[in-house]
Write a protein that holds these residues in place. Sequence first.
Motif, short mmCIF file in Angstrom:
data_model
loop_
_atom_site.label_atom_id
_atom_site.label_comp_id
_atom_site.label_asym_id
_atom_site.label_seq_id
_atom_site.Cartn_x
_atom_site.Cartn_y
_atom_site.Cartn_z
N SER A 297 12.55 21.78 -12.16
CA SER A 297 13.59 22.65 -12.51
C SER A 297 14.94 22.05 -12.50
O SER A 297 15.12 20.77 -12.12
CB SER A 297 13.95 23.87 -11.42
N SER B 74 18.72 22.65 -11.27
CA SER B 74 19.62 23.61 -10.78
C SER B 74 21.18 23.54 -11.31
O SER B 74 21.84 22.29 -11.15
CB SER B 74 19.63 23.54 -9.24
N GLY C 178 17.16 26.71 -13.26
CA GLY C 178 16.82 27.73 -12.13
C GLY C 178 17.17 27.15 -10.73
O GLY C 178 17.78 25.99 -10.78
N ASP C 179 16.40 27.91 -9.68
CA ASP C 179 16.64 27.41 -8.51
C ASP C 179 16.09 26.04 -8.08
O ASP C 179 15.15 25.71 -9.01
CB ASP C 179 16.51 28.41 -7.45
N ILE D 158 11.63 28.91 -8.57
CA ILE D 158 11.16 30.41 -8.62
C ILE D 158 12.24 31.35 -9.18
O ILE D 158 11.53 32.37 -10.14
CB ILE D 158 11.40 30.72 -7.06
N ARG D 159 13.52 31.18 -9.30
CA ARG D 159 14.56 31.98 -10.13
C ARG D 159 14.79 31.32 -11.27
O ARG D 159 15.44 29.89 -11.20
CB ARG D 159 15.50 32.33 -9.17
N ARG D 160 14.80 31.96 -12.29
CA ARG D 160 15.26 31.36 -13.65
C ARG D 160 16.93 31.53 -13.67
O ARG D 160 17.19 32.76 -13.43
CB ARG D 160 14.56 32.02 -14.76
N LYS E 128 20.12 33.13 -15.16
CA LYS E 128 20.34 34.22 -15.80
C LYS E 128 21.71 34.25 -16.32
O LYS E 128 22.70 33.57 -16.04
CB LYS E 128 20.35 35.51 -15.09
N ASP F 290 26.74 33.30 -7.54
CA ASP F 290 25.57 32.46 -7.40
C ASP F 290 25.41 31.83 -8.79
O ASP F 290 25.56 32.44 -9.66
CB ASP F 290 24.27 33.27 -6.91
N ILE G 296 22.86 30.83 -10.00
CA ILE G 296 21.70 31.11 -10.77
C ILE G 296 21.59 32.51 -11.25
O ILE G 296 21.34 32.98 -12.43
CB ILE G 296 20.31 31.18 -9.86
N ASP G 297 22.02 33.61 -10.57
CA ASP G 297 22.22 34.87 -10.88
C ASP G 297 23.72 35.30 -10.43
O ASP G 297 23.88 35.43 -9.48
CB ASP G 297 21.32 35.86 -9.98
N ARG H 26 25.04 38.12 -8.19
CA ARG H 26 24.80 37.95 -7.02
C ARG H 26 26.07 36.98 -6.19
O ARG H 26 26.48 36.07 -7.04
CB ARG H 26 23.54 37.47 -6.28
#
Length: 448
Positions: free
Chosen positions: A77, A79, A273-274, A278-280, A282, A323, A325-326, A329
Motif C-alpha cells: 500500500s 499511505s 490506503g493504510d 486494510i483501509r482504502r 476515500k 484522517d 485515509i478517511d 474521521r
Amino acid sequence: MFGSGDATRLAAGLLTAALFGAAIAWPNAGTRVVERAGELAADTLSRAEGAPMAERLCAIGEPAFSGPFANIDDVLSVSPLGGVTAPGEILPAPYIRINTRSGDKPFERRMTNALAPAKADIVAIERRILRDPYGRALGPSWTVHFRSCEKISFYYDRLDQIDPDLLARVGGLRAFTEVGSPDHLAIKSTLRVNTGDVIGSSDGFDVGLHDLDATPAPMARPERYRTDSFARAEVFDVAPDLLASINLDTARARCAIDYLPRDLKDNWANKLGDSWGIRRAKGENACRAALVDTPGTAQGAWFTDAAHNAATTKVSAIALSPDAIDPERLIFALHGKLTSLTASLLYPAKTMGAETNSEIPTDFLSFTKGDGRINVPFAEINDHSPYCYQRLRSNFIGPLMNGVILLQRQESKNGQELLKIEARGDVTSCIDLEEPWSFTGNETVFYR
C-alpha cells in the motif's frame, strides 16, 4: 576540430534563429516566442555541457517522473501522510509512505529496492542513527535528496540501506559532515542517476516531492517551517550550502503519485490506503499529501512552545486534522503532549490510579464528526467558543476514552493565537458538562 560542444552550440543557434523567424512571420506571438527561444537555447546548452539538473528547464506538458519508485509487486500500500505526523517526525509530514508486502517472517516487511523515478542529480545524502527511548541504536536511516529539473525536487527518506556504489562515489562515510551530532551526517553531491537506477533498499520508505512552481499552501504561521540555512550553519558549524540542500520547502509539497506518467499513476494511486492495506483511501484527492494547516481555524499544527521553529529536530507539536485515509474521521495527534490525558482515562481496567500519561501506548485519538458544539470538525472552529469531544477512541481500534476533551481557541494579550485543551474524566459525555463549559486549570496551552 569540430567537437560535440560546438555541434550543440550550433544546434542551439539554429533553433533560436528558427524561432526568431517564426516571430517575424507571426508578429502577434512574437514576445513569447522570443522568450521561449532564449529558454530552449539555454536549456540545450546546459544539458549538453553537463550543467546541474537544477538548471534544466522542466519539460512542458510532460510528467516529472518516467519510472516507478520501486517494484510495484513488492508494494502492499501507499499511505498518504497528509498533515498528521507520526511520533518522532517533524511536523507537518505532507508526503507518502510506501509500505511493502509481508516478508518471510511474521510481522516482517519485504525488502525492496528504491529506484530513481527520473533522470536526476542527487544533491545531498543524509544518514541518521535511529535510537529507542533508552538511547540504544536501532540502525541507520538514509535520506537521499534529488533535483530533476529547475522546478522539481524530491527525496527518499527512511531507507534502511544506501546503494554501496553511490556511497563510494561520494567518498564514503569519512567524507560526510556532522550536523549537530554524530548521529546525523550529511554530504552534498553532484551524482547523476538515471531512471531505474537503484538508490538503496528498505522494507518501506517515504517519498516527498516539492513543486517549486506551485502556489505555496496557506499556513497560519509559515515562518515556523522556514529554516535559515545560514543561521543553522553558525550553530552546527556546517557549510550553509549543505544545509540548504537538505532543507525542505514544505509549503510546496505535493503528491508524488500525481507526477508519474499515466501508465504508472493509476496503478500507484490504486495502492493508496493504510499501512497494512486494510483501509482504502476515500474521497476526492485520495493522496491528500498536502498541508492541513488552516489559518483562522483550529485545524492544523499547534506547538507546545511559542518559539518552536523548523530548526528544531524533535517534534514539539500536536496536529488536529482529518484522517488521511478517511476524511470523515477526525484525529487528535497529541503524542503524549496533553498532561491531563492520563492512562486511567484510556485504560481504566489496567491502570486505575495512574497519574501520568508517560506510558500511554497511543499515537492519536480518533472520532467521528458531530453537530452543534460537539465533535465539530477542526476546520469549522473559527471562533473563540469552547467545543467538546466525546466517544474518542485510542487510535482507530483501541478502547474508548473514559471521558471527554474540551477545546477552545483564544488570543493572548499580545495577539498571539492560542489553543487550550483539557481531557476531563469527571464526565463521560459532553452534555453532562456543567454550563457554561470551562476549564478546571488542568488545561494545556498550545501556540500557533
